[in-house]
Structures are given as C-alpha cells and as structure tokens.
Design a protein around this motif. Sequence first.
Motif, PDB file in Angstrom:
ATOM      1  N   PHE A 134       0.795  -1.240   0.077  1.00 51.91           N
ATOM      2  CA  PHE A 134       0.049  -0.092  -0.046  1.00 51.91           C
ATOM      3  C   PHE A 134       0.863   1.326  -0.002  1.00 51.91           C
ATOM      4  O   PHE A 134       0.581   2.083  -0.672  1.00 51.91           O
ATOM      5  CB  PHE A 134      -1.064  -0.238   1.193  1.00 51.91           C
ATOM      6  N   GLY A 135       1.993   1.203   0.969  1.00 48.82           N
ATOM      7  CA  GLY A 135       2.915   2.621   0.873  1.00 48.82           C
ATOM      8  C   GLY A 135       3.358   2.769  -0.235  1.00 48.82           C
ATOM      9  O   GLY A 135       3.496   3.933  -0.776  1.00 48.82           O
ATOM     10  N   ALA A 136       3.973   1.764  -1.236  1.00 46.32           N
ATOM     11  CA  ALA A 136       4.250   2.224  -2.564  1.00 46.32           C
ATOM     12  C   ALA A 136       3.575   2.672  -3.514  1.00 46.32           C
ATOM     13  O   ALA A 136       3.790   3.906  -4.062  1.00 46.32           O
ATOM     14  CB  ALA A 136       5.225   1.136  -3.203  1.00 46.32           C
ATOM     15  N   PHE A 137       2.213   2.296  -3.445  1.00 43.48           N
ATOM     16  CA  PHE A 137       1.196   2.692  -4.514  1.00 43.48           C
ATOM     17  C   PHE A 137       0.930   4.123  -3.735  1.00 43.48           C
ATOM     18  O   PHE A 137       0.528   5.166  -4.684  1.00 43.48           O
ATOM     19  CB  PHE A 137       0.283   1.795  -4.634  1.00 43.48           C
ATOM     20  N   ALA A 138       0.760   4.209  -2.609  1.00 47.22           N
ATOM     21  CA  ALA A 138       0.119   5.590  -1.936  1.00 47.22           C
ATOM     22  C   ALA A 138       1.024   6.674  -2.430  1.00 47.22           C
ATOM     23  O   ALA A 138       0.738   7.733  -2.699  1.00 47.22           O
ATOM     24  CB  ALA A 138       0.000   5.244  -0.431  1.00 47.22           C
TER      25      ALA A 138
END
Length: 322
Positions: free
Chosen positions: A136-140
């Motif tokens: 999630f953090g990478a896409f966010a």
Amino acid sequence: MYARNDMPISFPGLFGDWEFNPSPVAVPIGNGIYWYGIIICLGLVLAILFCARRAKDYGLKGDDVYDMVIWQIPLCILGSRIYYVVFNLGRYIKDDGGLDFGKMVAVWDGGLAIYGTVIVSVLVLFVFCKKRKIPFGAFADLGCMGLLIGQAVGRWGNFMNREAFGSETTLPWRMRLWKSASEFIEVHPTFLYESLWNLIGLAIIVFVISKHRTFDGENTCFYFIWYGLGRAWIEGLRTDSLYLFGLELFGQPVRVSQLLSLVFVAAAFAVLAVNKRKHPCGREALYVTAQEALSARAEASGETAEAPAEAAPETEKEGEQE
C-alpha cells in the motif's frame, strides 16, 4: 457570503480595472456542462498520465494505475458527495423533517468535498493493493502526487464558479467579486492559495522527498503533513466551510476540514517518526528496490540460459567437418 456567478471577476490591486467574466457553463446542454467539471477532468487526466509515467520508479506498472482509477473515479465522486451532504445536512431536510433524496443526488447543483475524495481514494487503494498483493505504501507514494496535481488544477474550477473564496481583505492580490449589480466584495482568493500550495508540495515531493525515501509511505506522510497544514490555514480564511454539527471550540464553530487536517497532520507525523527510526537511511526497505533486484536476477538467469543455445551452431559445424 456568496457571489453572483454571472458578474465579472477582477484583481484591482494587481491589474487595475481589468475584468474577467467567464460563464460557469461551458456547453449549455441539459443541466449544462460546467467548466468546473471540465477542469476537474483535466486535473484527473494529468494526474493519471503523470502517475502512469512515474509508476516504474515505485516498482509498479502503468497498467496498475489505469486499473486502479477505474474503481476510484466513480467511488471518489460518491464519497465526495456523501461527505458534503453529511456535513451540510440542513440543506437537504424538507419542511416536514424528512430528507430530500432528490436534492441529495443532484450533483449538478454543486456540492463536492475534496476530503471525501481523499478518504475514499485511500480506502479504495488499500483494497486494490490487497487484491493485487502490492504494498500500500508504495502505491500511495505514487498516488499522492496525482492527488496534488488533481487538487491544484481542480481549484480553478472554483474560480470559474466564483466559490470557495475567503473573507474580505485589502491585500494587493485581493479578488473582487459582485454580490449584486451594485455591491461588490474584495476577498482572499483562497482557490489560488490552495492551488499554489499544492503545486509547491508536488515539487517538494518530486525533487526532494521521493529522491531520499527510505520507506514506502514516506511521500504519503509528507502529503498529509503538507496538505493538512495548508488546508488548516486556508480553511480558516474561507466563508463556506462545512461545520461539525454545530459543535464549538473556544467559542468558535468547529470547521470539519480544519479539524480533519490537524488529525491527519498529527497521524502522519507519528507514522513518519516511527518509520524513520526503523529505516533512517538507504533504499533497502523500498518495494522498488526489491523489484529491481528481482528484475536483475531474471535478466542474469536469462543470459545464462541463452549461452548454450548460441554455442549450438558451432558444435554442428564441427560435426559436419568431421
């Protein structure tokens, strides 16, 4: 405080008597195709193209971006409308005390809130990442740059509608709007403040934060801190804020967006502090680093596998000579 949308806009402290009088309606078909909607769509397209182009820098693919926005677009529109209606419920209560559902769904009459979009976009992205098994953090970190682009461009839709402006001021960059044919007000152009604030935040992420990330989610933390601080300040200047059901703090009504901004800032600072302690330097913890390592191993394995095939013709020739 409201302004008429059929009267000119001017900036007397900067451009003297020069006036600009755009119609909010770009194409008069049906309920009208408004410049607001066109500008929002432009911001969305620019955000998608930017994120698709930068996807590889976060270990992702352009197709991941396109697939995700198919879900986000309709759900974010719904979320922004629900947010606006919930915190402006008085406008949708009929004389008999019931709810006017017809007016609730009439998006063409105005009433979308950006924080509804932000909240729903985060929820949709979380579910999407779970399904695709993407951090999630990478896409966010990629998506928050798209949000800033969309917000920076979208605020000019408020300009075309003569809305989302601030309280009265005498500053040189004040904006003059007309309340009637004979009465004007000179106000803070808060649409411009937020647009510029978002563009500055985008530049900081692109040229500074993203180049020194040590964990997935760092861009996102900066986004919520930067946007939250700016929105808390700008919201305090606006005259059309949504309020928290009549609640007051220190004798003043609580503005929903201001309160939410400060909550996001505090939460983002906490997440940033914890993760910076875990990953103070280096790119080892980033998803893109792991993806680059996988690609490098795959390429190395491919070269090794192809080597015998290249040698095969020479063996055949030696057999023929014998």
